[in-house]
Design a protein around this motif. Structure first.
Motif, PDB file in Angstrom:
ATOM      1  N   LEU A   1      -5.529  -4.282   0.592  1.00  0.00           N
ATOM      2  CA  LEU A   1      -4.084  -4.080   0.424  1.00  0.00           C
ATOM      3  C   LEU A   1      -3.253  -4.757   1.513  1.00  0.00           C
ATOM      4  N   THR A   2      -3.843  -4.940   2.686  1.00  0.00           N
ATOM      5  CA  THR A   2      -3.047  -5.524   3.776  1.00  0.00           C
ATOM      6  C   THR A   2      -3.308  -7.021   3.970  1.00  0.00           C
TER       7      THR A   2
ATOM      8  N   ARG B   1     -10.749  -0.996   0.832  1.00  0.00           N
ATOM      9  CA  ARG B   1      -9.462  -0.658   0.205  1.00  0.00           C
ATOM     10  C   ARG B   1      -8.303  -1.014   1.145  1.00  0.00           C
ATOM     11  N   GLN B   2      -8.440  -0.592   2.386  1.00  0.00           N
ATOM     12  CA  GLN B   2      -7.373  -0.792   3.360  1.00  0.00           C
ATOM     13  C   GLN B   2      -7.118  -2.291   3.585  1.00  0.00           C
TER      14      GLN B   2
ATOM     15  N   SER C   1       0.824  -1.207   0.000  1.00  0.00           N
ATOM     16  CA  SER C   1       0.000   0.000   0.000  1.00  0.00           C
ATOM     17  C   SER C   1       0.864   1.266   0.000  1.00  0.00           C
TER      18      SER C   1
END
Ligand SMILES: Cc1cc2nc3c(=O)[nH]c(=O)nc-3n(C[C@H](O)[C@H](O)[C@H](O)COP(=O)(O)OP(=O)(O)OC[C@H]3O[C@@H](n4cnc5c(N)ncnc54)[C@H](O)[C@@H]3O)c2cc1C
Length: 382
Positions: free
Chosen positions: A356-357, A352-353, A210
């Motif tokens: 990505l993780t 989204r967060q 990210s």
């Protein structure tokens, strides 16, 4: 393995503590100190940790002599669970509270206990984990960072990698080789407390998927560690690391990393879900409850002094698989939002967060393949 048939501990006896931590978190949210769907439990926020320390939520189980609250591990579990569910930024105290502090308490010198533990409890002292190396992640016993004995201590040379928040913490607990591997490569390993502001240490950033800076590469060059900053006896590192991993693998941090996304998904689906939405959300919630039960059983075992490595591996394997599934199902049920638009909703930002993780959930703390090996050995299959 039959331990999972045990009745999990009754956490309702800690309802008073649960209320207290919820009030603390509600006050934080009301002041806007963090946005739950934008942070993770590794997000580093010293001010938040200091307030959590003031409220008595760090080092809760440790002796009062070192500032702790002498609470049970299960009462701590309630606090940790609430922090994670609320999406609080715990990164500045997480590692110290979960594993470094307990290791120092059990195996550290009097000086280390006296100087370090009360600062951790106050939320003023952060730790990182210096285990993985460029050529030894899964095969941890192959670490090549060496420490040679010198007058009054040890001199370290070597490189660690993927060291979360090394650029922000005060200390790492670093796993090093203090004598050549004997017949077993697990021999000759030792853990040491290594301040990040001492001469001979260089921390370089590694950006993640990210674009965020949490990982680091850490180089030690002729770095001096005094004798009383060893954790335990020279050569006792492996037993310590494996015991530490049971704490690292079994807690609610192994299934609640995407909780904010799950609750946002439930809100987004709303009160009139179609059949697919009902089935999928129902399945996720049922899995979460089963994982909570498993994790609570392991917390009870740890509280009684057992070393449930295999059970912990099972919790992490199942829990991180669950965490990774949440963004996939969210996308399937609702579709993808960008999460960066001015009008992005809590769901879009969380999706989204977490997207990505999520790939890292099943890697950190031991990959799924390694966990399967531990589980298979525990079942007598290899
Ligand atoms: C978000 C995140 C945070 C991290 N934070 C830290 C930290 O703070 N401190 C720290 O010390 N480390 C940290 N790590 C490192 C982490 O512990 C390692 O990435 C992990 O142990 C895997 O090691 P590796 O990356 O060297 O992969 P490798 O060991 O090279 O493995 C590569 C692949 O091969 C597979 N594999 C390896 N050996 C076997 C085997 N025997 N059988 C079957 N398959 C195998 C693995 O499962 C993996 O899929 C972090 C990692 C992540 C993703």
């Amino acid at each position: 393995m039959n331990n999972f048939n045990e009745q999990p501990a009754d956490l309702s006896v800690y309802d008073g503590t649960r209320r207290r931590v919820r009030e603390f978190l509600a006050a934080e949210l009301a002041r806007g100190t963090f946005k739950p769907w934008q942070v993770t439990w590794t997000t580093f926020d010293r001010a938040f940790s200091r307030r959590a320390g003031e409220a008595g939520f760090i080092g809760m189980t440790w002796p009062r002599a070192f500032g702790g609250g002498e609470a049970s591990a299960l009462e701590r579990y309630v606090v940790v669970e609430e922090m994670l569910a609320a999406g609080a930024p715990c990164g500045a105290h997480w590692i110290a509270d979960r594993q470094s502090g307990p290791q120092i308490l059990k195996h550290g010198s009097e000086r280390a206990k006296r100087e370090i533990l009360p600062r951790i409890v106050r939320g003023e002292c952060a730790f990182g984990i210096g285990m993985s190396e460029p050529d030894s992640g899964s095969d941890l016993a192959a670490v090549r960072t060496r420490a040679e004995k010198v007058e009054g201590g040890w001199r370290l040379n070597g490189t660690k990698v993927w060291t979360t928040n090394a650029h922000q913490v005060d200390y790492l607990i670093t796993l090093v080789r203090t004598s050549p591997a004997g017949e077993k490569k697990h021999e000759g390993l030792t853990q040491m407390i290594t301040p990040t502001d001492a001469p001979g240490i260089t921390v370089r950033p590694i950006l993640d998927l990210s674009g965020h800076h949490e990982f680091n590469e850490v180089h030690f060059e002729d770095y001096f560690v005094p004798d009383d900053m060893l954790v335990g006896e020279p050569g006792s590192g492996w037993a310590m690391v494996t015991a530490e991993l049971a704490y690292e693998r079994s807690g609610p941090d192994r299934y609640l990393s995407a909780w904010q996304l799950l609750t946002a998904l439930v809100d987004r689906v709303g009160g009139d879900p179609d059949r697919l939405q009902s089935v999928q959300v129902g399945r996720l919630v049922a899995h979460a409850m089963a994982l909570r039960r498993m994790s609570t059983v392991v917390a009870g075992l740890l509280d009684r002094g057992a070393n449930p490595q295999v059970e912990a591996a099972l919790v992490k394997h199942a829990g991180t698989g669950f965490e990774r599934e949440i963004p996939e199902i969210a996308r399937l049920l609702v579709g993808r939002g960008d999460g960066r638009d001015a009008g992005a909703t809590r769901f879009d930002e969380a999706l989204r967060q977490v997207t990505l993780t999520a790939p890292s959930f099943t890697l950190r703390g031991g990959t799924r393949e390694i966990l399967r090996g531990v589980i298979a050995r525990g079942l007598g299959l290899r």
